[in-house]
Design an enzyme around this catalytic site. Structure first.
Site, PDB file in Angstrom:
ATOM      1  N   LYS A 299       0.881  -1.174   0.000  1.00 52.65           N
ATOM      2  CA  LYS A 299       0.000   0.000   0.000  1.00 52.65           C
ATOM      3  C   LYS A 299       0.912   1.215   0.000  1.00 52.65           C
ATOM      4  O   LYS A 299       1.327   1.699   1.052  1.00 52.65           O
ATOM      5  CB  LYS A 299      -0.873  -0.030   1.244  1.00 52.65           C
ATOM      6  CG  LYS A 299      -2.162   0.765   1.181  1.00 52.65           C
ATOM      7  CD  LYS A 299      -2.016   2.204   0.772  1.00 52.65           C
ATOM      8  CE  LYS A 299      -1.849   3.152   1.919  1.00 52.65           C
ATOM      9  NZ  LYS A 299      -1.688   4.582   1.456  1.00 52.65           N
TER      10      LYS A 299
ATOM     11  N   GLU B 257       9.323   1.665  10.891  1.00 46.80           N
ATOM     12  CA  GLU B 257      10.457   2.538  10.583  1.00 46.80           C
ATOM     13  C   GLU B 257       9.896   3.944  10.553  1.00 46.80           C
ATOM     14  O   GLU B 257       9.210   4.324   9.605  1.00 46.80           O
ATOM     15  CB  GLU B 257      11.066   2.102   9.246  1.00 46.80           C
ATOM     16  CG  GLU B 257      12.509   2.479   9.111  1.00 46.80           C
ATOM     17  CD  GLU B 257      12.668   3.862   8.535  1.00 46.80           C
ATOM     18  OE1 GLU B 257      12.727   4.824   9.333  1.00 46.80           O
ATOM     19  OE2 GLU B 257      12.708   3.969   7.310  1.00 46.80           O
TER      20      GLU B 257
ATOM     21  N   CYS C 197      14.015  10.051   6.551  1.00 48.22           N
ATOM     22  CA  CYS C 197      13.868   9.839   7.995  1.00 48.22           C
ATOM     23  C   CYS C 197      15.217   9.806   8.694  1.00 48.22           C
ATOM     24  O   CYS C 197      15.326  10.155   9.863  1.00 48.22           O
ATOM     25  CB  CYS C 197      13.069   8.574   8.279  1.00 48.22           C
ATOM     26  SG  CYS C 197      13.557   7.208   7.253  1.00 48.22           S
TER      27      CYS C 197
ATOM     28  N   GLU D 106      10.894  16.542  14.070  1.00 55.29           N
ATOM     29  CA  GLU D 106      11.366  16.242  12.722  1.00 55.29           C
ATOM     30  C   GLU D 106      10.677  17.209  11.762  1.00 55.29           C
ATOM     31  O   GLU D 106       9.447  17.265  11.714  1.00 55.29           O
ATOM     32  CB  GLU D 106      10.991  14.800  12.382  1.00 55.29           C
ATOM     33  CG  GLU D 106      11.432  14.373  11.008  1.00 55.29           C
ATOM     34  CD  GLU D 106      11.063  12.925  10.725  1.00 55.29           C
ATOM     35  OE1 GLU D 106       9.913  12.531  11.003  1.00 55.29           O
ATOM     36  OE2 GLU D 106      11.929  12.188  10.222  1.00 55.29           O
TER      37      GLU D 106
HETATM   38  P1  ADP Z   1       3.500  10.882   6.058  1.00 57.30           P
HETATM   39  O1  ADP Z   1       3.109  11.881   7.093  1.00 57.30           O
HETATM   40  O2  ADP Z   1       4.928  10.784   5.792  1.00 57.30           O
HETATM   41  O3  ADP Z   1       2.620  10.855   4.854  1.00 57.30           O
HETATM   42  P2  ADP Z   1       2.044   8.679   7.104  1.00 57.30           P
HETATM   43  O4  ADP Z   1       2.448   7.887   8.269  1.00 57.30           O
HETATM   44  O5  ADP Z   1       0.818   9.509   7.187  1.00 57.30           O
HETATM   45  O6  ADP Z   1       3.322   9.504   6.760  1.00 57.30           O
HETATM   46  O7  ADP Z   1       1.880   7.782   5.807  1.00 57.30           O
HETATM   47  C1  ADP Z   1       2.690   6.671   5.523  1.00 57.30           C
HETATM   48  C2  ADP Z   1       1.817   5.600   4.904  1.00 57.30           C
HETATM   49  O8  ADP Z   1       0.850   5.205   5.865  1.00 57.30           O
HETATM   50  C3  ADP Z   1       1.050   6.043   3.670  1.00 57.30           C
HETATM   51  O9  ADP Z   1       0.926   4.978   2.748  1.00 57.30           O
HETATM   52  C4  ADP Z   1      -0.304   6.388   4.254  1.00 57.30           C
HETATM   53  O10 ADP Z   1      -1.366   6.324   3.315  1.00 57.30           O
HETATM   54  C5  ADP Z   1      -0.441   5.318   5.309  1.00 57.30           C
HETATM   55  N1  ADP Z   1      -1.400   5.672   6.353  1.00 57.30           N
HETATM   56  C6  ADP Z   1      -1.708   6.918   6.811  1.00 57.30           C
HETATM   57  N2  ADP Z   1      -2.651   6.853   7.757  1.00 57.30           N
HETATM   58  C7  ADP Z   1      -2.974   5.551   7.913  1.00 57.30           C
HETATM   59  C8  ADP Z   1      -3.892   4.842   8.732  1.00 57.30           C
HETATM   60  N3  ADP Z   1      -4.685   5.471   9.594  1.00 57.30           N
HETATM   61  N4  ADP Z   1      -3.938   3.482   8.620  1.00 57.30           N
HETATM   62  C9  ADP Z   1      -3.121   2.847   7.774  1.00 57.30           C
HETATM   63  N5  ADP Z   1      -2.257   3.452   6.956  1.00 57.30           N
HETATM   64  C10 ADP Z   1      -2.166   4.793   7.016  1.00 57.30           C
END
Ligand code: ADP
Length: 465
Positions: A171, A246, A280, A369
């Protein structure tokens, strides 16, 4: 162009027939559309993966190795196309793109190689018993990745997961999915069994969460923010499935007065420019021994001011990240010695390389960060203060130490709380285990450690009586 999911070895329309827009952050123009996935798409992908991994895991190691080498070959043959896709939704500069795609190929080659030496062992329980262990896959692994190094992070998790005999449902970030989709298509075209590497695109809420809670997903590999990592770790805890997290960092770069200052300054500059700081493991807290602090800062600033946006460093990859960096500038509570603004005269999401010198370590800009081209600097006096400042963070991903006194550098390397320490520019390639201490996460990627993450140990014991 519109991209569907990749499920069971072919492109699939999203169940709800809707698509999400993307943006070219270097130009501000609209890009490709990706499928807006939802739970029914996740169900199809997990079913495809569930149907594929047993056959895959029963193949010989040599066979699986060959198959993964063919994926690497296909990626290498289509490196330019992968670079184009990645550039279109990230705006990265060419050298950065080449590096990331080459490394992505290498993940497949490396794990294709070492999987052939990934065995169980025999266990001595005395005469009359024959006991051995088997390293077995989990089954279906969810690989959830962010937008900063899209293809690279997908390969960093998928290659060892596949090598250990699992199937993957990836995903990617909905903003940067195209290269991961192409990876899956290339894998299928190179002969990888249908269903082994599936990609479902869409948002975290609509795809990421349904994937993490799916009862047939037996392991989660996540790269991204602490907030989302905590959410997924809670789901994983509830379901009793292991997770690799990570997460973020605010990593220190320590420079002592006896260091090779030319190289240390270059390392500080590249912490800002590599992917415009959207890494990161970027070492964005520059800790410098007091007598050379001002000189080092002046040299870093001089080098940063010569850099050209779009040539030497790319834009912020997402609008949300662009706004977040500008918000950090607005609330920094300190005046930068260079930068601190966006390039209003450019169409893309470019931010000036920025340095806050001699900051109060309690400021938000010094602790959180930023994920942009932003350095904070702090002077220190002596080894003890250097160590205290280095560890004065809730994060612990990496650290860099620059000193002419190697014993001192290694003393610090032992005491700094972080998963990887580079001394005097030591390389940290694919072979080196990578992962956090503290809130930077848990589990290890890269190296042989990652292969172990994706295998469960089973003991078989036979009585010879
Ligand atoms: P960033 O702030 O760097 O976008 P995120 O942690 O929001 O980092 O996103 C990293 C990944 O996690 C992306 O693929 C995002 O779609 C997914 N993601 C974000 N929110 C959720 C959630 N509530 N459940 C599962 N996956 C998520």
């Amino acid at each position: 162009m519109r991209h569907g999911h990749w499920i069971g070895g072919r492109a699939e329309e999203p169940a709800n027939r809707s698509y999400l827009p993307t943006l070219d952050p270097a130009t501000g123009l609209p890009g490709d559309e990706v499928a807006a996935g939802s739970a029914p798409d996740v169900d199809r992908a997990v079913a495809a993966a569930e149907g594929a991994w047993r056959e895959w895991s029963r193949r010989s190691a040599a066979d699986r190795s060959e198959a993964l080498h063919r994926v690497a070959d296909a990626m290498a043959a289509h490196a330019d196309a992968l670079i184009d896709l990645e550039r279109a939704c990230t705006g990265k500069v060419p050298a950065q793109l080449r590096l990331e795609v080459d490394m992505s190929v290498s993940y497949f080659r490396y794990y294709a190689g070492i999987l052939r030496a990934h065995h169980g062992r025999t266990v001595d329980q005395g005469a009359g018993h024959h006991t051995y262990t088997r390293l077995e896959p989990y089954g279906v692994v969810a690989v959830i990745t962010p937008w900063n190094l899209p293809l690279n992070q997908a390969c960093r998790a998928s290659a060892p997961a596949l090598a250990a005999g699992n199937a993957v449902v990836a995903k990617p970030s909905e903003l940067t999915s195209a290269s991961t989709l192409m990876l899956a298509r290339l894998a299928t075209e190179s002969g990888l069994l249908d269903g082994l590497l599936n990609v479902v695109t869409g948002t975290g809420l609509d795809v990421g969460t349904p994937l993490a809670v799916h009862p047939d997903v037996r392991r989660i590999a996540f790269t991204g923010s602490v907030v989302t990592g905590r959410h997924l770790a809670t789901i994983a805890a509830d379901r009793i499935v292991p997770a690799t997290l990570e997460l973020g960092g605010k990593s220190p770069l320590l420079v002592f007065a006896d260091a090779d200052l030319d190289r240390a300054v270059a390392a500080a500059v590249s912490a800002v420019t590599a992917n415009a700081g959207q890494v990161c493991s970027a070492t964005t807290r520059l800790l410098v021994e007091a007598p050379v602090h001002d000189e080092v800062v002046a040299r870093v600033v001089e080098a940063l001011e010569l850099l050209k946006p779009g040539v030497d460093f790319g834009p912020m990859i997402t609008e949300a990240q662009y706004r977040k960096v500008l918000d950090h500038f607005a609330t920094a509570g300190a005046v930068p010695v260079t930068g601190g603004t966006a390039y209003d005269d450019l169409p893309g999401l470019y931010v000036r390389p920025t340095v806050y010198a001699g900051v109060d370590p309690r400021l938000r800009i010094a602790r959180e960060e930023v994920f942009g081209p932003v350095l904070v600097t702090l002077p220190f006096t002596g080894e003890a203060e250097a160590l205290a400042l280095a560890n004065d963070t809730e994060y612990g991903l990496v650290a860099a130490v620059w000193s002419g006194d190697i014993a001192r550098a290694l003393r610090l390397a032992e005491r700094i709380e972080a998963g990887q320490i580079a001394v005097n520019g030591g390389a940290l390639g694919i072979e080196t285990p990578f992962g956090g201490f503290k809130q930077s996460g848990y589990g290890r990627e890269k190296g042989i450690e990652a292969l172990h993450e994706y295998a469960r140990t089973k003991t078989v014991s036979l009585s010879l009586h």
